[in-house]
Scaffold this motif. Structure first.
Motif, mmCIF file in Angstrom:
data_model
loop_
_atom_site.group_PDB
_atom_site.id
_atom_site.type_symbol
_atom_site.label_atom_id
_atom_site.label_comp_id
_atom_site.label_asym_id
_atom_site.label_seq_id
_atom_site.Cartn_x
_atom_site.Cartn_y
_atom_site.Cartn_z
ATOM 1 N N PRO A 1 -36.360 11.387 -47.096
ATOM 2 C CA PRO A 1 -37.303 12.462 -47.444
ATOM 3 C C PRO A 1 -38.215 12.858 -46.277
ATOM 4 O O PRO A 1 -38.451 14.045 -46.046
ATOM 5 C CB PRO A 1 -38.114 11.873 -48.602
ATOM 6 N N ALA A 2 -38.709 11.890 -45.518
ATOM 7 C CA ALA A 2 -39.578 12.194 -44.381
ATOM 8 C C ALA A 2 -38.810 12.926 -43.281
ATOM 9 O O ALA A 2 -39.341 13.832 -42.632
ATOM 10 C CB ALA A 2 -40.197 10.912 -43.833
ATOM 11 N N THR A 3 -37.548 12.544 -43.086
ATOM 12 C CA THR A 3 -36.723 13.208 -42.074
ATOM 13 C C THR A 3 -36.505 14.668 -42.439
ATOM 14 O O THR A 3 -36.609 15.550 -41.595
ATOM 15 C CB THR A 3 -35.366 12.488 -41.928
ATOM 16 N N LEU A 4 -36.211 14.920 -43.708
ATOM 17 C CA LEU A 4 -35.973 16.298 -44.138
ATOM 18 C C LEU A 4 -37.246 17.135 -44.135
ATOM 19 O O LEU A 4 -37.201 18.340 -43.907
ATOM 20 C CB LEU A 4 -35.330 16.318 -45.522
ATOM 21 N N ALA A 5 -38.381 16.508 -44.386
ATOM 22 C CA ALA A 5 -39.654 17.229 -44.419
ATOM 23 C C ALA A 5 -40.241 17.428 -43.029
ATOM 24 O O ALA A 5 -41.072 18.307 -42.834
ATOM 25 C CB ALA A 5 -40.652 16.479 -45.294
ATOM 26 N N GLY A 6 -39.804 16.628 -42.071
ATOM 27 C CA GLY A 6 -40.363 16.688 -40.720
ATOM 28 C C GLY A 6 -40.000 17.969 -39.999
ATOM 29 O O GLY A 6 -38.990 18.610 -40.275
ATOM 30 N N GLY A 7 -40.838 18.311 -39.038
ATOM 31 C CA GLY A 7 -40.631 19.537 -38.278
ATOM 32 C C GLY A 7 -39.614 19.397 -37.169
ATOM 33 O O GLY A 7 -38.996 20.368 -36.753
ATOM 34 N N SER A 8 -39.401 18.190 -36.659
ATOM 35 C CA SER A 8 -38.442 18.015 -35.580
ATOM 36 C C SER A 8 -37.390 16.989 -36.000
ATOM 37 O O SER A 8 -37.637 16.123 -36.824
ATOM 38 C CB SER A 8 -39.144 17.558 -34.306
ATOM 39 N N PHE A 9 -36.233 17.118 -35.405
ATOM 40 C CA PHE A 9 -35.128 16.206 -35.708
ATOM 41 C C PHE A 9 -34.550 15.741 -34.386
ATOM 42 O O PHE A 9 -34.067 16.542 -33.587
ATOM 43 C CB PHE A 9 -34.059 16.919 -36.534
ATOM 44 N N ILE A 10 -34.620 14.452 -34.153
ATOM 45 C CA ILE A 10 -34.071 13.882 -32.932
ATOM 46 C C ILE A 10 -32.773 13.186 -33.291
ATOM 47 O O ILE A 10 -32.740 12.331 -34.173
ATOM 48 C CB ILE A 10 -35.060 12.895 -32.288
ATOM 49 N N GLY A 11 -31.726 13.569 -32.656
ATOM 50 C CA GLY A 11 -30.427 12.971 -32.905
ATOM 51 C C GLY A 11 -29.595 13.011 -31.647
ATOM 52 O O GLY A 11 -30.046 13.453 -30.593
ATOM 53 N N LEU A 12 -28.378 12.548 -31.764
ATOM 54 C CA LEU A 12 -27.453 12.510 -30.642
ATOM 55 C C LEU A 12 -26.401 13.584 -30.812
ATOM 56 O O LEU A 12 -26.144 14.058 -31.922
ATOM 57 C CB LEU A 12 -26.787 11.133 -30.574
ATOM 58 N N THR A 13 -25.748 13.940 -29.721
ATOM 59 C CA THR A 13 -24.640 14.878 -29.825
ATOM 60 C C THR A 13 -23.479 14.165 -30.519
ATOM 61 O O THR A 13 -23.386 12.935 -30.465
ATOM 62 C CB THR A 13 -24.198 15.383 -28.441
ATOM 63 N N PRO A 14 -22.583 14.893 -31.149
ATOM 64 C CA PRO A 14 -21.465 14.254 -31.846
ATOM 65 C C PRO A 14 -20.527 13.472 -30.930
ATOM 66 O O PRO A 14 -19.714 12.692 -31.399
ATOM 67 C CB PRO A 14 -20.728 15.429 -32.498
ATOM 68 N N SER A 15 -20.633 13.651 -29.621
ATOM 69 C CA SER A 15 -19.762 12.922 -28.704
ATOM 70 C C SER A 15 -20.151 11.450 -28.565
ATOM 71 O O SER A 15 -19.366 10.653 -28.071
ATOM 72 C CB SER A 15 -19.774 13.582 -27.324
ATOM 73 N N VAL A 16 -21.342 11.076 -29.021
ATOM 74 C CA VAL A 16 -21.800 9.691 -28.948
ATOM 75 C C VAL A 16 -21.353 8.968 -30.222
ATOM 76 O O VAL A 16 -21.661 9.417 -31.326
ATOM 77 C CB VAL A 16 -23.335 9.624 -28.806
ATOM 78 N N PRO A 17 -20.616 7.842 -30.100
ATOM 79 C CA PRO A 17 -20.175 7.117 -31.301
ATOM 80 C C PRO A 17 -21.355 6.642 -32.152
ATOM 81 O O PRO A 17 -22.415 6.311 -31.641
ATOM 82 C CB PRO A 17 -19.396 5.920 -30.731
ATOM 83 N N VAL A 18 -21.142 6.615 -33.463
ATOM 84 C CA VAL A 18 -22.158 6.214 -34.435
ATOM 85 C C VAL A 18 -21.805 4.823 -34.947
ATOM 86 O O VAL A 18 -20.627 4.521 -35.155
ATOM 87 C CB VAL A 18 -22.203 7.235 -35.597
ATOM 88 N N SER A 19 -22.804 4.004 -35.194
ATOM 89 C CA SER A 19 -22.572 2.670 -35.738
ATOM 90 C C SER A 19 -22.071 2.775 -37.171
ATOM 91 O O SER A 19 -22.744 3.335 -38.039
ATOM 92 C CB SER A 19 -23.863 1.859 -35.705
ATOM 93 N N ALA A 20 -20.890 2.227 -37.431
ATOM 94 C CA ALA A 20 -20.311 2.259 -38.775
ATOM 95 C C ALA A 20 -21.152 1.437 -39.749
ATOM 96 O O ALA A 20 -21.338 1.820 -40.908
ATOM 97 C CB ALA A 20 -18.878 1.745 -38.744
ATOM 98 N N ALA A 21 -21.690 0.316 -39.288
ATOM 99 C CA ALA A 21 -22.480 -0.557 -40.164
ATOM 100 C C ALA A 21 -23.748 0.144 -40.644
ATOM 101 O O ALA A 21 -24.197 -0.078 -41.774
ATOM 102 C CB ALA A 21 -22.839 -1.847 -39.433
ATOM 103 N N SER A 22 -24.311 1.018 -39.831
ATOM 104 C CA SER A 22 -25.560 1.691 -40.217
ATOM 105 C C SER A 22 -25.360 2.697 -41.340
ATOM 106 O O SER A 22 -26.317 3.083 -42.011
ATOM 107 C CB SER A 22 -26.192 2.378 -39.007
ATOM 108 N N LEU A 23 -24.125 3.130 -41.565
ATOM 109 C CA LEU A 23 -23.870 4.099 -42.637
ATOM 110 C C LEU A 23 -24.113 3.515 -44.021
ATOM 111 O O LEU A 23 -24.489 4.238 -44.931
ATOM 112 C CB LEU A 23 -22.430 4.600 -42.571
ATOM 113 N N HIS A 24 -23.891 2.227 -44.197
ATOM 114 C CA HIS A 24 -24.107 1.614 -45.506
ATOM 115 C C HIS A 24 -25.600 1.398 -45.697
ATOM 116 O O HIS A 24 -26.250 0.717 -44.921
ATOM 117 C CB HIS A 24 -23.306 0.316 -45.629
ATOM 118 N N GLY A 25 -26.144 2.042 -46.708
ATOM 119 C CA GLY A 25 -27.581 2.001 -46.958
ATOM 120 C C GLY A 25 -28.324 3.101 -46.231
ATOM 121 O O GLY A 25 -29.539 3.195 -46.306
ATOM 122 N N GLY A 26 -27.587 3.947 -45.525
ATOM 123 C CA GLY A 26 -28.219 5.038 -44.800
ATOM 124 C C GLY A 26 -27.484 6.343 -45.049
ATOM 125 O O GLY A 26 -26.496 6.394 -45.789
ATOM 126 N N TRP A 27 -27.976 7.398 -44.462
ATOM 127 C CA TRP A 27 -27.394 8.733 -44.572
ATOM 128 C C TRP A 27 -27.028 9.220 -43.182
ATOM 129 O O TRP A 27 -27.834 9.127 -42.252
ATOM 130 C CB TRP A 27 -28.400 9.714 -45.168
#
Length: 178
Positions: free
Chosen positions: A52-78
């Protein structure tokens, strides 16, 4: 239709379609949010409590899709992806296909640009959210595409050539999980 492929367009004419025999427990959302002025697709995994805080926030910091994402972090996260492009407040983003068979997943969102004769719609970014439930396997790759169509004020599909200014909504992107 394979056990892990679900054609969302089947729902349109029938109201309800029984899901495939193999249950896939995911949450999949597409949101049109105020335009950020960003020019690149950015993704990151957000813990469920911080969504909810991420969606309500004014800025979004993320990585480009070329950077691999941790598979383990997906469980319990979005998995949250902000997709800048030519999106407007009158548009709709509807999932039309989910293919989650094996380790290479694909999701298509139909972007409908609905022309409004009563004014100019405000620009938006598209935010794609994917949540996996406990016990679901994580894909090795995820490809997200955005086929688009133009709809006139009367609800009928209209021709809107690729050469028209601003006709491209967004590019597809692919993520890898490690």
């Amino acid at each position: 239709m394979t056990a892990a492929t679900f054609p969302f367009e089947a729902i349109e004419g029938h109201g309800f379609v029984h899901p495939p025999a193999a249950h896939l427990a995911i949450d999949l959302l597409a949101l049109l949010r105020p335009a950020s002025g960003a020019h690149e697709i950015r993704v990151r995994v957000v813990p469920g409590a911080q969504l909810p805080a991420t969606l309500a926030g004014g800025s979004f910091i993320g990585l480009t899709p070329s950077v691999p994402v941790s598979a383990a972090s997906l469980h319990g996260g979005w998995l949250v992806g902000r997709v800048p492009g030519r999106f407007f407040t009158t548009d709709t983003a509807t999932p039309v296909r989910l293919d989650a068979e094996g380790t290479a997943w694909a999701i298509d969102f139909n972007i409908s640009h609905i022309e409004n004769p009563n004014g100019i719609a405000a620009p938006c970014d598209l935010w794609v959210l994917l949540g996996l439930h406990a016990g679901e396997p994580t894909p090795h790759t995820l490809r997200v595409r955005f086929p688009q169509r133009w709809v006139g004020p009367d609800g009928q599909e209209t021709a809107h050539g690729d050469a028209a200014p601003g006709s491209m909504a967004a590019e597809s992107f692919q993520l890898e999980f490690r």
